[in-house]
Write a protein that holds these residues in place. Structure first.
Motif, PDB file in Angstrom:
ATOM      1  N   LYS A  64       0.804  -1.228   0.000  1.00 26.40           N
ATOM      2  CA  LYS A  64       0.000   0.000   0.000  1.00 26.40           C
ATOM      3  C   LYS A  64       0.834   1.275   0.000  1.00 26.40           C
ATOM      4  O   LYS A  64       0.312   2.356  -0.261  1.00 26.40           O
ATOM      5  N   ARG A  66       1.997   2.381   2.826  1.00 23.12           N
ATOM      6  CA  ARG A  66       1.340   3.011   3.985  1.00 23.12           C
ATOM      7  C   ARG A  66       2.367   3.421   5.025  1.00 23.12           C
ATOM      8  O   ARG A  66       3.297   2.666   5.320  1.00 23.12           O
ATOM      9  N   SER A 151      -7.846  -0.781   4.121  1.00 22.97           N
ATOM     10  CA  SER A 151      -8.499  -0.689   2.818  1.00 22.97           C
ATOM     11  C   SER A 151      -7.462  -1.010   1.740  1.00 22.97           C
ATOM     12  O   SER A 151      -6.288  -0.668   1.866  1.00 22.97           O
ATOM     13  N   ASN A 153      -6.334   0.007  -1.062  1.00 20.83           N
ATOM     14  CA  ASN A 153      -5.943   1.041  -2.026  1.00 20.83           C
ATOM     15  C   ASN A 153      -4.482   1.403  -1.784  1.00 20.83           C
ATOM     16  O   ASN A 153      -3.943   1.102  -0.715  1.00 20.83           O
ATOM     17  N   SER A 159     -10.610   4.820  -1.173  1.00 22.07           N
ATOM     18  CA  SER A 159     -10.704   3.391  -0.866  1.00 22.07           C
ATOM     19  C   SER A 159     -11.443   2.669  -1.990  1.00 22.07           C
ATOM     20  O   SER A 159     -12.290   3.248  -2.656  1.00 22.07           O
ATOM     21  N   GLU A 188     -15.800   3.391   4.931  1.00 21.04           N
ATOM     22  CA  GLU A 188     -15.244   2.459   5.903  1.00 21.04           C
ATOM     23  C   GLU A 188     -16.048   2.428   7.202  1.00 21.04           C
ATOM     24  O   GLU A 188     -16.852   3.318   7.467  1.00 21.04           O
ATOM     25  N   HIS A 241      -6.069  11.920   2.320  1.00 21.77           N
ATOM     26  CA  HIS A 241      -6.673  10.641   2.024  1.00 21.77           C
ATOM     27  C   HIS A 241      -7.677  10.798   0.918  1.00 21.77           C
ATOM     28  O   HIS A 241      -8.164  11.891   0.693  1.00 21.77           O
TER      29      HIS A 241
HETATM   30 MG    MG Z   1      -7.828   3.296   4.415  1.00 20.10          MG
END
Ligand code: MG
Ligand code: TXA
Length: 349
Positions: A64, A66, A151, A153, A159, A188, A241
């Protein structure tokens, strides 16, 4: 990073609990090898990996892109699985589980010993939820493991609410995607901190504040969600986001005011997109107009929101103007996500 040949395994979500599904078996074999696969839930698609393995969690963060200080939600298929995942369950949390699980509600509880350290990004709490989706439930049961799943993405993007969205973002980065069709809720889960004196909503979502209060009493919104100066308690809420490629500005005013903004930009030669409700869609004149559900039924806006935001990336607009929605019920979650996609840029009439 390893290049994967990302397979898409379709499963009809009208499943027979008793039957074997080779697609799900395939996905669970990858998970047991500490690899990660995407799967549908009732909210958005998740990217799941063994919540007991740091190696698997590392792969989720890598796929991701992330930030590693943003903890993951652990998904379970039965409350028995909470053993070792959480250290204790306060009475209020039990009530919420009885009322809303399986469903779009994530509970933050004291962390148990078995959870991989990377899941919680070093916090002493862990987020858990039981998803209301037959494919997700079957996958968790079949691999017999709790699944950590953000999620599915690429970090920062909207998402995914379809397997196609996941494929766009994660092709080559994961071995496979279970395709169970479009998700239902579309935004979400609600994240609720159950470790404080009273319940605190860290992220608004599919279950509303009103619904939570009915079951478990006083519930407040994390001040960080309402006030720019306070840091949000949920690490994930501080990042930009859900953003489309072109900058998004929310417009708190009449359709006529929004159209004036469009006209001014068009005079300057820019291509403009408008994110609108169905009710106002025919009012606007712009290069790309994307309706995302009805004001009369905010659930329909939640359902279409991320697909609409992604759809602007198919057009070559320079700026997007978006309508605002009332913050009642699921509207609180819709506006939370829209404000994030807009990076807080709101134009008032
Ligand atoms: Mg997320
Ligand atoms: O609907 C959903 O919740 C989806 C599906 C796949 O289940 N998952 C999801 O995960 O949205 P993710 O990682 O995109 O968002 C998790 C949010 C983040 O804002 C994160 O900071 C917060 O939950 N979170 C996770 N653990 C936490 C904790 N221990 N304390 C506070 N916030 C936490």
């Amino acid at each position: 990073m390893i290049e994967y040949k990302t397979e898409v395994w379709s499963v009809d979500k009208k499943m027979d609990e008793e039957k074997e599904y080779p697609q799900i078996t395939q996905a669970s074999l990858w998970i047991k090898k500490n690899e990660v696969v995407a799967f549908p839930t009732e909210t958005v698609y998740g990217l799941g990996g063994n919540a007991l393995s740091d190696e698997a969690i590392e792969k989720i963060f890598r796929a991701k892109g992330r930030p590693s200080d943003n903890p993951l939600i652990v998904h379970i298929a039965s409350t028995e699985q909470l053993e070792g995942i959480v250290a204790s369950i306060p009475e209020r949390a039990k009530k919420l589980m009885d009322a809303f699980w399986p469903g779009p509600l994530t509970l933050v509880l004291p962390k148990g010993e078995d959870v991989a350290g990377r899941v919680t990004a070093g916090l002493s709490t862990v987020a858990v939820r039981m998803p209301d989706h037959p494919v997700a439930m079957k996958l968790i049961k079949e691999c017999g493991l709790p699944l950590a799943a953000p999620s599915a993405n690429v970090s920062g993007r909207p998402s995914p609410t379809t397997a196609q969205h996941v494929y766009e973002d994660l092709k080559g980065r994961i071995p496979g995607i279970l395709d169970g069709g479009a998700t239902g809720v579309g935004v979400e889960s609600t994240v609720v901190d159950c470790t404080a004196e009273t319940l605190v909503i860290l992220r608004p979502g599919g279950v509303t504040k009103e619904q939570l209060e009915e079951v478990a009493g006083e519930t407040s919104m994390d001040p960080g969600l309402l006030n720019e100066k306070e840091a949000p308690k949920s690490p994930g809420m501080k990042y930009t986001h859900y953003a489309p490629d072109a900058p998004l500005y929310l417009v708190d005013g009449s359709p006529a005011f929004l159209q004036e903004l469009v006209d001014k930009q068009k005079e300057a030669g820019r291509k403009i997109g408008v994110l609108t409700s169905e009710e106002n869609a025919s009012f606007y004149q712009a290069d790309t107009i994307i309706p995302c559900g009805s004001r009369e039924k905010l659930e329909s806006v939640a359902h279409h929101l991320y697909d609409a935001l992604r759809a602007f990336n198919e057009s070559d607009v320079d700026i997007i103007y978006g309508e605002v929605f009332p913050k009642k019920g699921v509207g609180a979650a819709i506006m939370n996500r829209l404000e994030k996609s807009a990076g807080g840029q709101i134009i008032k009439e």
